[in-house]
Write a protein that holds these residues in place. Sequence first.
Motif, PDB file in Angstrom:
ATOM      1  N   ALA A 142      19.963  66.227  51.423  1.00  0.00           N
ATOM      2  CA  ALA A 142      18.557  66.225  51.022  1.00  0.00           C
ATOM      3  C   ALA A 142      17.970  67.626  50.886  1.00  0.00           C
ATOM      4  O   ALA A 142      17.397  67.975  49.848  1.00  0.00           O
ATOM      5  CB  ALA A 142      17.744  65.411  52.013  1.00  0.00           C
ATOM      6  N   SER A 143      18.102  68.431  51.940  1.00  0.00           N
ATOM      7  CA  SER A 143      17.424  69.729  51.866  1.00  0.00           C
ATOM      8  C   SER A 143      18.061  70.600  50.785  1.00  0.00           C
ATOM      9  O   SER A 143      17.369  71.336  50.084  1.00  0.00           O
ATOM     10  CB  SER A 143      17.413  70.435  53.220  1.00  0.00           C
ATOM     11  N   GLN A 144      19.382  70.471  50.636  1.00  0.00           N
ATOM     12  CA  GLN A 144      20.058  71.218  49.569  1.00  0.00           C
ATOM     13  C   GLN A 144      19.496  70.820  48.205  1.00  0.00           C
ATOM     14  O   GLN A 144      19.240  71.659  47.341  1.00  0.00           O
ATOM     15  CB  GLN A 144      21.564  70.909  49.619  1.00  0.00           C
ATOM     16  N   SER A 145      19.289  69.531  48.032  1.00  0.00           N
ATOM     17  CA  SER A 145      18.790  69.057  46.739  1.00  0.00           C
ATOM     18  C   SER A 145      17.387  69.618  46.463  1.00  0.00           C
ATOM     19  O   SER A 145      17.061  69.964  45.330  1.00  0.00           O
ATOM     20  CB  SER A 145      18.754  67.519  46.700  1.00  0.00           C
ATOM     21  N   GLN A 146      16.589  69.744  47.518  1.00  0.00           N
ATOM     22  CA  GLN A 146      15.226  70.232  47.313  1.00  0.00           C
ATOM     23  C   GLN A 146      15.184  71.741  47.082  1.00  0.00           C
ATOM     24  O   GLN A 146      14.348  72.243  46.331  1.00  0.00           O
ATOM     25  CB  GLN A 146      14.330  69.831  48.493  1.00  0.00           C
ATOM     26  N   VAL A 147      16.098  72.455  47.729  1.00  0.00           N
ATOM     27  CA  VAL A 147      16.200  73.895  47.458  1.00  0.00           C
ATOM     28  C   VAL A 147      16.604  74.095  45.999  1.00  0.00           C
ATOM     29  O   VAL A 147      16.059  74.939  45.278  1.00  0.00           O
ATOM     30  CB  VAL A 147      17.212  74.571  48.418  1.00  0.00           C
ATOM     31  N   ASN A 148      17.566  73.281  45.563  1.00  0.00           N
ATOM     32  CA  ASN A 148      17.975  73.343  44.153  1.00  0.00           C
ATOM     33  C   ASN A 148      16.805  73.029  43.234  1.00  0.00           C
ATOM     34  O   ASN A 148      16.630  73.657  42.191  1.00  0.00           O
ATOM     35  CB  ASN A 148      19.090  72.328  43.878  1.00  0.00           C
ATOM     36  N   LEU A 149      16.034  72.047  43.648  1.00  0.00           N
ATOM     37  CA  LEU A 149      14.907  71.634  42.815  1.00  0.00           C
ATOM     38  C   LEU A 149      13.897  72.773  42.654  1.00  0.00           C
ATOM     39  O   LEU A 149      13.318  72.972  41.578  1.00  0.00           O
ATOM     40  CB  LEU A 149      14.228  70.415  43.460  1.00  0.00           C
ATOM     41  N   ARG A 150      13.707  73.529  43.729  1.00  0.00           N
ATOM     42  CA  ARG A 150      12.781  74.664  43.639  1.00  0.00           C
ATOM     43  C   ARG A 150      13.311  75.693  42.643  1.00  0.00           C
ATOM     44  O   ARG A 150      12.561  76.224  41.814  1.00  0.00           O
ATOM     45  CB  ARG A 150      12.587  75.305  45.018  1.00  0.00           C
ATOM     46  N   MET A 151      14.604  75.936  42.713  1.00  0.00           N
ATOM     47  CA  MET A 151      15.202  76.885  41.770  1.00  0.00           C
ATOM     48  C   MET A 151      15.088  76.345  40.340  1.00  0.00           C
ATOM     49  O   MET A 151      14.853  77.103  39.393  1.00  0.00           O
ATOM     50  CB  MET A 151      16.667  77.107  42.123  1.00  0.00           C
ATOM     51  N   LEU A 152      15.247  75.046  40.232  1.00  0.00           N
ATOM     52  CA  LEU A 152      15.129  74.420  38.914  1.00  0.00           C
ATOM     53  C   LEU A 152      13.721  74.640  38.348  1.00  0.00           C
ATOM     54  O   LEU A 152      13.560  75.015  37.182  1.00  0.00           O
ATOM     55  CB  LEU A 152      15.417  72.917  39.049  1.00  0.00           C
ATOM     56  N   LEU A 153      12.714  74.452  39.191  1.00  0.00           N
ATOM     57  CA  LEU A 153      11.329  74.651  38.740  1.00  0.00           C
ATOM     58  C   LEU A 153      11.108  76.095  38.306  1.00  0.00           C
ATOM     59  O   LEU A 153      10.468  76.365  37.289  1.00  0.00           O
ATOM     60  CB  LEU A 153      10.350  74.279  39.857  1.00  0.00           C
ATOM     61  N   GLU A 154      11.663  77.020  39.090  1.00  0.00           N
ATOM     62  CA  GLU A 154      11.491  78.438  38.752  1.00  0.00           C
ATOM     63  C   GLU A 154      12.152  78.767  37.408  1.00  0.00           C
ATOM     64  O   GLU A 154      11.571  79.463  36.571  1.00  0.00           O
ATOM     65  CB  GLU A 154      12.099  79.314  39.859  1.00  0.00           C
ATOM     66  N   SER A 155      13.357  78.244  37.228  1.00  0.00           N
ATOM     67  CA  SER A 155      14.043  78.549  35.960  1.00  0.00           C
ATOM     68  C   SER A 155      13.366  77.841  34.787  1.00  0.00           C
ATOM     69  O   SER A 155      13.382  78.328  33.661  1.00  0.00           O
ATOM     70  CB  SER A 155      15.535  78.230  36.046  1.00  0.00           C
ATOM     71  N   MET A 156      12.762  76.688  35.064  1.00  0.00           N
ATOM     72  CA  MET A 156      12.025  75.993  34.007  1.00  0.00           C
ATOM     73  C   MET A 156      10.827  76.841  33.536  1.00  0.00           C
ATOM     74  O   MET A 156      10.562  76.949  32.342  1.00  0.00           O
ATOM     75  CB  MET A 156      11.522  74.627  34.503  1.00  0.00           C
ATOM     76  N   VAL A 157      10.121  77.413  34.500  1.00  0.00           N
ATOM     77  CA  VAL A 157       8.954  78.245  34.147  1.00  0.00           C
ATOM     78  C   VAL A 157       9.400  79.451  33.328  1.00  0.00           C
ATOM     79  O   VAL A 157       8.830  79.757  32.275  1.00  0.00           O
ATOM     80  CB  VAL A 157       8.202  78.698  35.423  1.00  0.00           C
ATOM     81  N   LEU A 158      10.447  80.110  33.795  1.00  0.00           N
ATOM     82  CA  LEU A 158      10.923  81.294  33.079  1.00  0.00           C
ATOM     83  C   LEU A 158      11.428  80.946  31.684  1.00  0.00           C
ATOM     84  O   LEU A 158      11.180  81.671  30.718  1.00  0.00           O
ATOM     85  CB  LEU A 158      12.021  81.989  33.888  1.00  0.00           C
TER      86      LEU A 158
END
Lengths: 177, 247
Positions: free
Chosen positions: B75-91
């Motif tokens: 779970a926590s790994q998936s959410q850390v990934n999700l945060r990175m995903l959001l950051e890369s989406m913005v960029l």
Amino acid sequence: MRPAKAGRKIMRKLNLRYLVDWYSGSEDSQFLQGFKGDWNRVCNYYINHVSGVTESPGAANYITEKIEAMNKFGRLYEIFLKYKFLPDIKFVNTLDKPFWDTLKDMHDFLGDNPYPQDRTLQKDASYNVRYRGVMLIDYLEILSRQRGRYWILTLVKLSIYLIPIISVGLLLKQFLK
Amino acid sequence: MIEVTPENVSGAENQMVMQAAQDYGDYYRHARAMQLLLWGFIKEATPRTVSYNLFLGEVRKVSVLTLLAIVRLHASQSQVNLRMLLESMVLSAYALEHDDITEYYEVGSDGAALVKEQASDKAYKWLEKNYQEESKFIKMMKNNINSLWSHSNVLHGSLNTKVVKPGSFVQTFFDNKDIYHINGFLWNYGNIHWMYLRLVEKINESKKELILIEDFRKRMITLGQENENQKRQLMSSERYKKHRPQS
């Protein structure tokens, strides 16, 4: 840019999420807060478990509640075991096993005392018993969420008593004619 | 008990992934459909989308890693990934409008490429100014992740520690399989993907740097509705009701 609240509801109903450029941001936030609350509760439950469960007064009450639930379920279990009724109840999205396997698991967890009537168990039980009880809590919680199905169980219960009474009544009626 | 080795873990995880559709049903199928659309929504791109494509590479990769982490019970790994995903989406969204690659990195005197930290700030500011709904949505999502999942805390360990008998602790590699939690994560995953794809489509309406696949909009409408329905379903669960914010 953001439509009014009522407008949002209508849009949701009309399936216009895409076309009207609408995000359900606030609702998503609401859901995620509730979701996180549940997550925290589960974590708290496991921390209590790891740190000895009944050492915290809140957890003691929790266990008492669960033992009561175990008693209730134990009685239902007995009925199921005896009459093998409704074998196909499906708990598809909550349990990964068929209903009967789940029951068997529960029975195995509880060993020789599938439905302890003695509430002092909470005070006197060995750690191992408590541990098994805690394992069972998962199942019970899942089952308790299936409350909608409990009316079926009630019908089963009633039929156990009513069928013999009605049968005897009908027989008596025949004799008395 | 099976020994925790990379080989054993990998084998068990493979089984989890192969069984995910069976275990999580429509929630998994929806998340998978969103992931597939993300990987295949562009038919063609102009040469002016180099920066965008570099960030899109990250978006796509992290998207799959996130989905895998969810169904592999991390779970926590998936959410850390999700945060990175959001950051890369913005960029990546920002890069679709700003292709100049020197905005994102510089070359040091030793010839090494160095990231320009201010690129992220610029991207967030741009998003806030031009796409307010998405900006709010992403901030909310990131705050939610940061408040619980992205940093080490005692709650994470509780999902991976068991007591066999007093004084005898066992650590597990996988989190407990909680269907409600996993379904919630899968829904959120789909929701974030939907937001991103719609954002790219909107930016592209004026920039016209990408040619999207023919059935893009049709699939988005279907997936958007699925996502809404799943949220309704989750919000009607007893577990949600117990913890929902009081209005």
